[in-house]
Structure formats: C-alpha cells, structure tokens
Motif scaffolding. Structure first.
Motif, PDB file in Angstrom:
ATOM      1  N   ASP A  38       0.837  -1.193   0.000  1.00 22.41           N
ATOM      2  CA  ASP A  38       0.000   0.000   0.000  1.00 22.41           C
ATOM      3  C   ASP A  38       0.873   1.244   0.000  1.00 22.41           C
ATOM      4  N   LYS A  39       0.290   2.365  -0.337  1.00 16.37           N
ATOM      5  CA  LYS A  39       1.048   3.617  -0.390  1.00 16.37           C
ATOM      6  C   LYS A  39       0.174   4.762   0.101  1.00 16.37           C
ATOM      7  N   VAL A  40       0.800   5.898   0.313  1.00 17.62           N
ATOM      8  CA  VAL A  40       0.083   7.110   0.701  1.00 17.62           C
ATOM      9  C   VAL A  40       0.070   8.036  -0.505  1.00 17.62           C
ATOM     10  N   ILE A  41      -1.099   8.563  -0.845  1.00 18.76           N
ATOM     11  CA  ILE A  41      -1.205   9.436  -2.011  1.00 18.76           C
ATOM     12  C   ILE A  41      -1.808  10.784  -1.613  1.00 18.76           C
ATOM     13  N   SER A  42      -1.710  11.735  -2.518  1.00 21.16           N
ATOM     14  CA  SER A  42      -2.377  13.026  -2.339  1.00 21.16           C
ATOM     15  C   SER A  42      -3.849  12.868  -2.686  1.00 21.16           C
ATOM     16  N   ASN A  43      -4.703  13.539  -1.947  1.00 21.28           N
ATOM     17  CA  ASN A  43      -6.142  13.459  -2.244  1.00 21.28           C
ATOM     18  C   ASN A  43      -6.462  14.017  -3.622  1.00 21.28           C
ATOM     19  N   LYS A  44      -5.583  14.868  -4.146  1.00 22.63           N
ATOM     20  CA  LYS A  44      -5.825  15.474  -5.462  1.00 22.63           C
ATOM     21  C   LYS A  44      -5.646  14.486  -6.609  1.00 22.63           C
ATOM     22  N   GLU A  45      -5.097  13.306  -6.316  1.00 26.11           N
ATOM     23  CA  GLU A  45      -4.992  12.272  -7.345  1.00 26.11           C
ATOM     24  C   GLU A  45      -6.352  11.634  -7.635  1.00 26.11           C
ATOM     25  N   TRP A  46      -7.232  11.641  -6.655  1.00 23.88           N
ATOM     26  CA  TRP A  46      -8.544  10.994  -6.800  1.00 23.88           C
ATOM     27  C   TRP A  46      -9.701  11.980  -6.815  1.00 23.88           C
ATOM     28  N   ILE A  47      -9.500  13.163  -6.240  1.00 18.66           N
ATOM     29  CA  ILE A  47     -10.602  14.097  -6.008  1.00 18.66           C
ATOM     30  C   ILE A  47     -10.272  15.450  -6.615  1.00 18.66           C
ATOM     31  N   SER A  48     -11.220  16.012  -7.368  1.00 21.08           N
ATOM     32  CA  SER A  48     -10.989  17.331  -7.971  1.00 21.08           C
ATOM     33  C   SER A  48     -11.644  18.449  -7.171  1.00 21.08           C
ATOM     34  N   GLN A  49     -12.699  18.134  -6.440  1.00 18.69           N
ATOM     35  CA  GLN A  49     -13.414  19.169  -5.693  1.00 18.69           C
ATOM     36  C   GLN A  49     -14.263  18.514  -4.610  1.00 18.69           C
ATOM     37  N   ILE A  50     -14.512  19.252  -3.529  1.00 13.99           N
ATOM     38  CA  ILE A  50     -15.367  18.765  -2.443  1.00 13.99           C
ATOM     39  C   ILE A  50     -16.485  19.775  -2.197  1.00 13.99           C
ATOM     40  N   GLU A  51     -17.711  19.277  -2.124  1.00 17.51           N
ATOM     41  CA  GLU A  51     -18.863  20.105  -1.782  1.00 17.51           C
ATOM     42  C   GLU A  51     -19.466  19.596  -0.472  1.00 17.51           C
TER      43      GLU A  51
END
Length: 381
Positions: A38-51
């Motif tokens: 497993d690895k740690v990633i940036s949330n911006k790799e999966w998510i473009s925006q949060i509402e």
C-alpha cells in the motif's frame, strides 16, 4: 476490549461467497492485489473538488445515524435505523419530511423497518416491515399508497430489492437459502439460492447493504466480509453469477478458514483477532469507471480502487498526504462519491483546498450539535 471497540467502531464507520453451480468463471473479473504494497497518495490524485451539503437541523429532522443513503431525483433519502425512519432532504439539504409520523400500529402505518428502497418505476418509497411481515408503500411525498403482505415463512428478513411490478428479492442470512425471489402475484417464493453456513450468522456486518444497481443490472455481495460480487439474473431469474473477485493470495479468507461450532462471541471477535492472517473487505462500491473497496489488513484501514478503463488498481492508506481521511461512500454515482459525516468529524474528512467557495463558508458555520453533513467528493479518473 477497549482496543477492539475502537477498531471495530472505526470499521463500522468505514464500512464467504455463494455456493452456486452456475458461475460463469470466464466472465469473472479477478483483481489480484498484494495487500502489503500500500502507499500514501495526495487526495488530489482521486478528487478534484469537495462540496458540503449540511442537512437542515430542526426538531423534526434530527438524525441518530445513517444506515443507508440513496440519492434520487435531486433528493437525499437517509435511513436512520435507530429511529426506524427515512428522512428526506432536497439537493441543498433542506428537510422535506420523515416517515416518523407513520410509525405506529394503524392501518396506514408501519411498525418496524429494516430497509427501504425507491421504486424506480413509480418513484414510491417502499419499507420492509418484518414485524408486520409486510412491505409498506408511500408516494414520494410520504402519502400512504398500500401495503403488501408477506408470508411469515419468509422471515427473518433484513434487506430487499424490488425487481419489477411483482418481483422482490429478499436477503436473510439466517435462512437456509440467503436469497429469496418472491412473486406478489403468485404469493410464493419462485427461487431460492445463495446458501451460506450457519457459522456466518454472527460475523460482524461489514457491508450494510448487499444490493446495488449498475446500468440497470443488479449486483449482490454478502453483508459479512468477503471478496466477491455477483450479478443477479433478473431476466430468467435462474441464479447469480460471479462477476468480480478480489484475490489477495495467501491472505484470502474463505469460509473454510472459519471454525465450526463456536459461540457467538467467538465469531464476533474473529475478524479483529485475525487481521494479520486475512484481508477483510469492507464496503464495496462501483460505478461505470471504478470499483472501490475499503479493506482492513494488519491493523490498517486501506482503500482499493480499480480503474476499469486502464485495468490498473491502487491500494492506498485511507489517510491522504494532506491529512484528511477518506470514508467509505454511502452512495456512489459516476460523478460523485457521497459520504455522511457528523459535524465533529468534518475537519478530519475534508481538505479545505478542495472546497468550493460556498462550502468553505458552510464549514465555518457548522456547529457540533448540528445534523450530519453530506460530503460530495467529485471524482477524478
């Protein structure tokens, strides 16, 4: 015991197979995963925006929890199992009504609720009431329509799905056959399948809801930890066919690994006491582009995401580099992943850099005593 309680509570927030002879193995997608990579990633790799959608807080709308959520025609339908009621909000979180006033023993009321569904043909709300052995139907605004009586021989029941005007699929793991296909016209069970051993009855619930639809096809997975997804034959109603399986190699769990004739407490503890031996799959979801599953291995919550187009998967820690934590979705469509959060937890679940302007303003006004907040993660593929 305190350690077990904390870990298991987390897993419930995050939220084995069927013995079928007719499985089209050639049509089964096998996703092979090394759970130690497993690895740690940036949330911006999966998510473009949060509402953020704050659910209106009032005396009539207060929630005690969310056991299931459906998003349908710009409305949020939230099942609060503790209150035995569905709460309905509009797309901005404004409270419309709840079914609490219908809870009772009158002719147009229901006395219990273990599941609800939305009839996609009529838009009606349907509630499974095992205590009265019935399905209670109300229109989209909560007005009583009718009640469908069920034979008590079907009980115990916990979950259901409407297939057509007269066909229902029921799930009950304490039956000899887990899946019961019932015709309201013929008033009898047409087909039963998916037998599981009695020893699974007391395993913790890791998938709150066993059914989901994708492109008008019905999929099924057991409510206890397992690696498989099946497609239900809703044309000929002949059987279920395995369409997807996670393969963790030597860390796979099968029912053969589960000892027989142990007490209820043993099976309740089995998952937590064996997280080093097996990978436990919690909460599977799917849209047209991805499979996503939340898993637990060696005391770590992980997220597994498989891209259907690239045939590539990522296994990542549930905590992003930025520090925010990803919860298992309560609902998933092709654009958004929807999670529901208590106000006290919201700061741990969102990255303010990804919030739109309106949501940043909402975040600054949320109070701890408010109703839960729906988090809409706009997905990247």
């Amino acid at each position: 015991m305190k350690k077990y309680y904390i870990i298991f509570s987390f897993l419930l927030i995050h939220l084995a197979g069927c013995n079928n002879k007719r499985i089209l193995e050639s049509d089964t997608l096998i996703i092979s995963v090394d759970p130690q990579k497993d690895k740690v990633i940036s949330n911006k790799e999966w998510i473009s925006q949060i509402e953020l959608i704050p659910l209106e807080t009032s005396k009539s709308s207060l929630l005690n929890g969310c056991s299931k959520m459906m998003v349908y025609l710009d409305r949020y339908y939230i099942f609060d199992q503790k209150q035995k009621a569905v709460f309905v909000f509009d797309s901005n979180g404004k409270f419309l009504y709840s079914t609490l006033p219908m809870l009772g023993k009158g002719p147009k009321e229901y006395s219990s609720m273990t599941d609800f569904d939305i009839n996609k043909y009529s838009g009606n709300l349907e509630f499974l009431d095992p205590f009265s052995a019935s399905i209670n139907i109300y229109d989209k605004d909560g007005t009583y329509v009718k009640k469908i009586s069920l034979p008590r021989s079907l009980l115990p029941l916990s979950k259901f799905k409407r297939l057509s005007d007269e066909m229902y699929l029921f799930y009950a793991r304490k039956q000899k056959k887990t899946i019961q296909l019932y015709s309201t016209d013929k008033k009898k069970v047409i087909k039963s399948y998916g037998a599981i051993p009695q020893k699974t009855y007391y395993l913790p619930i890791t998938n709150q809801y066993p059914f989901y639809e994708l492109n008008n096809e019905l999929h099924f997975t057991h409510i206890f930890a397992n690696n498989e997804v099946y497609k239900v034959d809703t044309v000929g109603y002949t059987n279920m066919f395995k369409v997807m399986e996670y393969d963790f190699g030597k860390y796979n769990f099968t029912l053969d690994n589960l000892p027989d004739e142990q007490d209820k407490a043993f099976y309740n503890r089995f998952l937590l006491e064996n997280s080093s031996r097996f990978v436990w799959v919690f909460n599977k979801s799917e849209n047209e582009f991805i499979h996503i599953a939340f898993i637990y291995f060696q005391n770590k919550p992980l997220v597994l995401r498989y891209n259907k187009q690239t045939k590539h998967h990522d296994l990542v820690n549930h905590k992003f580099k930025e520090g925010s934590i990803l919860l298992a979705p309560s609902f998933l469509d092709n654009v958004y992943m929807y999670c529901i959060s208590e106000p006290i937890d919201i700061l741990n679940l969102v990255d303010s850099d990804l919030l739109d302007l309106r949501s940043k303003n909402i975040l600054s006004q949320i109070k701890e005593e408010d109703n839960p907040v729906i988090i809409k993660y706009k997905l990247k593929y």
